[in-house]
Motif scaffolding. Structure first.
Motif, short mmCIF file in Angstrom:
data_model
loop_
_atom_site.label_atom_id
_atom_site.label_comp_id
_atom_site.label_asym_id
_atom_site.label_seq_id
_atom_site.Cartn_x
_atom_site.Cartn_y
_atom_site.Cartn_z
N THR A 10 2.63 14.39 -7.88
CA THR A 10 1.64 13.90 -6.92
C THR A 10 0.38 13.44 -7.64
O THR A 10 0.19 13.66 -8.84
N ALA A 47 11.68 15.18 -2.56
CA ALA A 47 11.88 14.51 -1.27
C ALA A 47 13.24 13.83 -1.29
O ALA A 47 13.77 13.50 -2.35
N LYS A 107 7.71 5.61 -0.94
CA LYS A 107 6.50 5.30 -0.17
C LYS A 107 6.82 4.48 1.07
O LYS A 107 6.12 4.57 2.09
N GLN A 161 8.29 7.17 3.39
CA GLN A 161 7.27 8.16 3.73
C GLN A 161 5.90 7.58 3.39
O GLN A 161 5.33 7.86 2.33
N SER A 204 3.14 9.67 1.82
CA SER A 204 3.45 10.44 0.63
C SER A 204 2.34 10.31 -0.42
O SER A 204 1.76 9.23 -0.60
#
Length: 434
Positions: A134, A142, A199, A202, A205
């Motif tokens: 992240t 994920a 991305k 999600q 994200s």
């Protein structure tokens, strides 16, 4: 007939939603939770209620669900059903980028005993699990699913391979890397592509960099009921998502007994993993339910495991590959699988109990024994039986084209197996007198 159609429609929806073991477990967890099952975390202390229903996931690819409805585990034992979430497929390699003659391809590894020829000329998609960093420097995971055709493995034209119809061997290193797109060499970063896909799926994200992945190609053709009289169910991953679904539906129907469903990963490659049947997951859960060693031994002696995994139906074009007296027919009921060399865990007592239950609810049963001059496959049944010391039976729905990209089963047999497993879960006792 309406009940059968509804059952098969939902079975097909389940398989379509489960292109990988990770997605299968996610789908099962969602359905169990909607039915009132509570999620457990292996890292935390468990506070189990006497009438509770629970599930626990390991590695995102294996799941155990159970209900405490009959009181004492020691006195009642467990009614257990086992299946597996994985299927033979093509897994993407860690550094997969290949560029040949202006085509961008992905290097793949064959997972399990896949029948490779049917993978050619199919519309393929890609799904699985990503592990990423992240923006704050944390590591998360994920699931992604491209959900549309993004790749293909074209056959070589007959004009360039005149012997293709006489003999066609597949070199898994050089013949099967799927073509993804046309591109100049050196312009593709697969991890960057995956980050963009994550991305897109999600949008919120916080992913900054894809660190690793476990991704599988799969056929985008949806499951279907086929045949002039709608006799057959055609789908990818019938082995063994069909049994996972059937076991889950039977568990959801249970109202009275201590019932458990385990769906392991990695059966197709030997089961030796933390989430496989030869790993400690099931034993670990049972030890938390019955912490005392002596009491657990007593509970297991009053228990039984049904290992549900597909069987080989007798193929009309290759009937000589079967023992003449043990060739299961599609739509003639589940198959008790027997091998005295312990490739299957069935014995006369467990088979007798299952035949007795089938007679009570008028579900037809068949038997399978491999030809004496041929090698026999295996299941999680013998592994679980040897690890736990629990009496076990191997059973499954007869199918054609096992381990192909698209397999075939009878349209009636999954429902037959569901009825039988639901009846098994209801049994107050699985004891067999001497």
């Amino acid at each position: 007939m309406q009940e059968l159609n509804t059952f098969n429609k939902d079975l097909m929806a389940f398989i379509a939603a489960s292109p990988t073991p990770f997605h299968a477990v996610q789908e099962m967890a969602s359905r169990l939770q909607a039915a009132g099952f509570e999620a457990l975390n292996e890292a935390e202390a468990w506070q189990l209620q006497p009438e509770g229903r629970y599930y626990v996931v390991r590695n995102g690819s294996a799941i155990i669900a159970f209900s405490n409805l009959a009181g004492s585990h020691v006195e009642k034992g467990f009614r257990m059903v086992g299946a597996h979430t994985d299927s033979p497929c093509l897994r993407v390699k860690p550094n997969p980028e290949l560029n040949h003659n202006g085509y961008f391809q992905l290097g793949v590894e064959v997972y399990g005993g896949a029948l490779l020829n049917p993978w050619f000329d199919r519309d393929l998609s890609l799904a699985g699990r990503l592990s990423y960093k992240t923006k704050a420097g944390d590591i998360k995971s994920a699931l992604i699913n491209y959900a549309k055709p993004i790749a293909i493995i074209p056959s070589l034209a007959i004009h360039l391979d005149r012997e293709a119809n006489n003999i066609r061997s597949v070199n898994p290193q050089k013949d099967i890397p799927p073509i993804v797109m046309q591109a100049e060499k050196g312009q593709q970063d697969f991890r960057a592509m995956l980050l963009a896909r994550l991305k897109k799926e999600q949008p919120n994200s916080d992913a900054a960099k894809v660190l690793d992945f476990e991704l599988s190609f799969y056929d985008t053709q949806l499951p279907a009921i086929v045949g002039l009289e709608q006799d057959f169910l055609a789908s990818a991953r019938l082995d063994n998502l069909l049994s996972c679904y059937v076991g889950m539906q039977a568990l959801l129907s249970n109202k009275d007994q201590n019932a458990l469903l385990v769906c392991n990963d990695h059966e197709e490659v030997g089961s030796a993993s933390s989430s496989g049947a030869d790993g400690p997951m099931l034993k670990s859960v049972l030890e938390r339910l019955v912490p005392n060693t002596e009491q657990l031994t007593r509970a297991l002696d009053r228990s039984m495991m049904v290992s549900a995994d597909n069987a080989h139906g007798i193929h009309p074009n290759f009937a000589d590959r079967h023992d003449a007296n043990h060739g299961p027919q599609l739509n003639q009921g589940p198959v008790i699988k027997i091998n005295h060399n312990q490739r299957y865990a069935t014995n006369s007592e467990t088979a007798a109990l299952m035949r007795h239950l089938a007679e009570q609810i008028e579900v037809p049963l068949q038997s399978f024994v491999v030809r004496t001059d041929m090698a026999c496959g295996s299941t999680i049944g013998p592994i679980t039986a040897s690890n736990l010391g629990v009496k076990t039976l191997d059973i499954g729905v007869p199918t054609f084209a096992m381990h192909s990209i698209r397999e075939l089963a009878g349209a009636k047999d999954a429902h037959y197996l569901y009825q039988l497993l639901a009846k098994f879960y209801q049994q107050k006792s699985v004891a067999i007198s001497a």
